[in-house]
Design a protein around this motif. Structure first.
Motif, PDB file in Angstrom:
ATOM      1  N   LEU A  46       0.755 -13.086 -19.110  1.00  0.00           N
ATOM      2  CA  LEU A  46       0.839 -12.960 -17.662  1.00  0.00           C
ATOM      3  C   LEU A  46      -0.231 -13.858 -17.057  1.00  0.00           C
ATOM      4  CD1 LEU A  46       1.058  -9.055 -17.441  1.00  0.00           C
ATOM      5  CD2 LEU A  46       2.950 -10.683 -17.468  1.00  0.00           C
ATOM      6  N   SER A  47       0.151 -14.668 -16.084  1.00  0.00           N
ATOM      7  CA  SER A  47      -0.777 -15.624 -15.491  1.00  0.00           C
ATOM      8  C   SER A  47      -0.701 -15.531 -13.972  1.00  0.00           C
ATOM      9  CB  SER A  47      -0.387 -17.036 -15.955  1.00  0.00           C
ATOM     10  OG  SER A  47      -1.210 -18.005 -15.368  1.00  0.00           O
ATOM     11  N   ALA A  48      -1.871 -15.627 -13.311  1.00  0.00           N
ATOM     12  CA  ALA A  48      -1.891 -15.546 -11.849  1.00  0.00           C
ATOM     13  C   ALA A  48      -3.071 -16.316 -11.277  1.00  0.00           C
ATOM     14  CB  ALA A  48      -1.957 -14.096 -11.394  1.00  0.00           C
ATOM     15  N   LEU A  49      -2.895 -16.759 -10.043  1.00  0.00           N
ATOM     16  CA  LEU A  49      -3.949 -17.419  -9.277  1.00  0.00           C
ATOM     17  C   LEU A  49      -4.304 -16.573  -8.055  1.00  0.00           C
ATOM     18  CD1 LEU A  49      -2.682 -21.124  -9.056  1.00  0.00           C
ATOM     19  CD2 LEU A  49      -4.585 -20.276 -10.431  1.00  0.00           C
ATOM     20  N   GLY A  50      -5.572 -16.591  -7.692  1.00  0.00           N
ATOM     21  CA  GLY A  50      -6.023 -16.004  -6.427  1.00  0.00           C
ATOM     22  C   GLY A  50      -5.626 -14.557  -6.222  1.00  0.00           C
ATOM     23  N   LEU A  51      -4.984 -14.293  -5.084  1.00  0.00           N
ATOM     24  CA  LEU A  51      -4.639 -12.930  -4.699  1.00  0.00           C
ATOM     25  C   LEU A  51      -3.617 -12.286  -5.631  1.00  0.00           C
ATOM     26  CD1 LEU A  51      -4.460 -13.406  -0.829  1.00  0.00           C
ATOM     27  CD2 LEU A  51      -6.321 -12.410  -2.175  1.00  0.00           C
ATOM     28  N   ALA A  52      -2.885 -13.077  -6.403  1.00  0.00           N
ATOM     29  CA  ALA A  52      -1.893 -12.528  -7.337  1.00  0.00           C
ATOM     30  C   ALA A  52      -2.546 -11.889  -8.560  1.00  0.00           C
ATOM     31  CB  ALA A  52      -0.916 -13.622  -7.766  1.00  0.00           C
ATOM     32  N   ILE A  53      -3.846 -12.084  -8.743  1.00  0.00           N
ATOM     33  CA  ILE A  53      -4.548 -11.503  -9.893  1.00  0.00           C
ATOM     34  C   ILE A  53      -4.437  -9.979  -9.883  1.00  0.00           C
ATOM     35  CG2 ILE A  53      -6.841 -11.128 -10.903  1.00  0.00           C
ATOM     36  CD1 ILE A  53      -7.426 -14.100 -10.261  1.00  0.00           C
ATOM     37  N   ALA A  54      -4.513  -9.359  -8.718  1.00  0.00           N
ATOM     38  CA  ALA A  54      -4.387  -7.899  -8.641  1.00  0.00           C
ATOM     39  C   ALA A  54      -3.022  -7.446  -9.159  1.00  0.00           C
ATOM     40  CB  ALA A  54      -4.592  -7.425  -7.205  1.00  0.00           C
ATOM     41  N   THR A  55      -1.982  -8.206  -8.870  1.00  0.00           N
ATOM     42  CA  THR A  55      -0.642  -7.875  -9.345  1.00  0.00           C
ATOM     43  C   THR A  55      -0.566  -7.984 -10.863  1.00  0.00           C
ATOM     44  OG1 THR A  55       0.310  -8.664  -7.266  1.00  0.00           O
ATOM     45  CG2 THR A  55       1.822  -8.439  -9.128  1.00  0.00           C
ATOM     46  N   VAL A  56      -1.143  -9.035 -11.423  1.00  0.00           N
ATOM     47  CA  VAL A  56      -1.133  -9.238 -12.882  1.00  0.00           C
ATOM     48  C   VAL A  56      -1.852  -8.083 -13.595  1.00  0.00           C
ATOM     49  CG1 VAL A  56      -2.712 -10.573 -14.372  1.00  0.00           C
ATOM     50  CG2 VAL A  56      -0.690 -11.613 -13.540  1.00  0.00           C
ATOM     51  N   VAL A  57      -2.976  -7.669 -13.054  1.00  0.00           N
ATOM     52  CA  VAL A  57      -3.731  -6.563 -13.658  1.00  0.00           C
ATOM     53  C   VAL A  57      -2.905  -5.282 -13.590  1.00  0.00           C
ATOM     54  CG1 VAL A  57      -5.780  -5.107 -13.410  1.00  0.00           C
ATOM     55  CG2 VAL A  57      -5.989  -7.594 -13.230  1.00  0.00           C
ATOM     56  N   THR A  58      -2.262  -5.017 -12.468  1.00  0.00           N
ATOM     57  CA  THR A  58      -1.449  -3.811 -12.316  1.00  0.00           C
ATOM     58  C   THR A  58      -0.272  -3.811 -13.285  1.00  0.00           C
ATOM     59  OG1 THR A  58      -2.090  -3.670  -9.993  1.00  0.00           O
ATOM     60  CG2 THR A  58      -0.154  -2.403 -10.660  1.00  0.00           C
ATOM     61  N   VAL A  59       0.410  -4.927 -13.425  1.00  0.00           N
ATOM     62  CA  VAL A  59       1.534  -5.043 -14.363  1.00  0.00           C
ATOM     63  C   VAL A  59       1.056  -4.760 -15.786  1.00  0.00           C
ATOM     64  CG1 VAL A  59       3.188  -6.657 -15.415  1.00  0.00           C
ATOM     65  CG2 VAL A  59       2.897  -6.602 -12.925  1.00  0.00           C
ATOM     66  N   ALA A  60      -0.055  -5.379 -16.186  1.00  0.00           N
ATOM     67  CA  ALA A  60      -0.591  -5.169 -17.533  1.00  0.00           C
ATOM     68  C   ALA A  60      -0.962  -3.705 -17.754  1.00  0.00           C
ATOM     69  CB  ALA A  60      -1.808  -6.067 -17.763  1.00  0.00           C
ATOM     70  N   GLU A  61      -1.567  -3.071 -16.761  1.00  0.00           N
ATOM     71  CA  GLU A  61      -1.975  -1.670 -16.893  1.00  0.00           C
ATOM     72  C   GLU A  61      -0.768  -0.736 -16.992  1.00  0.00           C
ATOM     73  OE1 GLU A  61      -5.087  -0.278 -17.418  1.00  0.00           O
ATOM     74  OE2 GLU A  61      -5.496  -2.383 -17.794  1.00  0.00           O
TER      75      GLU A  61
END
Length: 129
Positions: A46-61
């Motif tokens: 999973l890869s994300a830039l900027g504000l999308a980082i919160a989404t990537v962390v939530t998906v992984a969790e």
């Protein structure tokens, strides 16, 4: 966003990488896409830039808390971008999370698919004339 682009041409995207956006798709689109990628590959990145980082962390969790994956690697960095609207260089935070199938992935994923199919059949039966 318009007017912002990466300086160098990006390298080819690995076929098991999902580039997450915080605006384009709902959260569970990425959760379900990651499950499909894991059915085809042993790992998903999973890869994300900027504000999308919160989404990537939530998906992984969500995937970890449901016992579907184990975290293999977490990488953070900043990348140089060009804001063409303001004609200046900017830096954006980047996060990559490599997830691998858990030992119980196939079993848990099959249970989840059966539950979704049962829910859909129940809904269809309730709405049928």
């Amino acid at each position: 966003k318009k007017g912002i682009r990466a300086k160098p041409a990006p390298p080819a995207i690995p076929e098991n990488r999902i580039q997450v956006s915080n605006t384009k798709k709902p959260l569970f689109f990425y959760v379900n896409l990651a499950k499909r990628f894991l059915q085809q590959h042993d790992e998903v990145e999973l890869s994300a830039l900027g504000l999308a980082i919160a989404t990537v962390v939530t998906v992984a969790e969500i995937l970890k808390n449901n016992g579907l994956v184990v975290e293999k690697r977490l990488r953070t960095c900043t990348v140089d971008m060009r804001d063409e609207l303001k004609d200046r260089a900017i830096q954006k935070a980047k996060m990559e999370i490599l997830l691998g199938k858990s030992d119980r992935f196939d079993e848990l994923n099959a249970i989840g698919i059966e539950e979704e199919e049962a829910k859909a059949a129940d809904e269809a039966a309730r709405t049928a004339p």
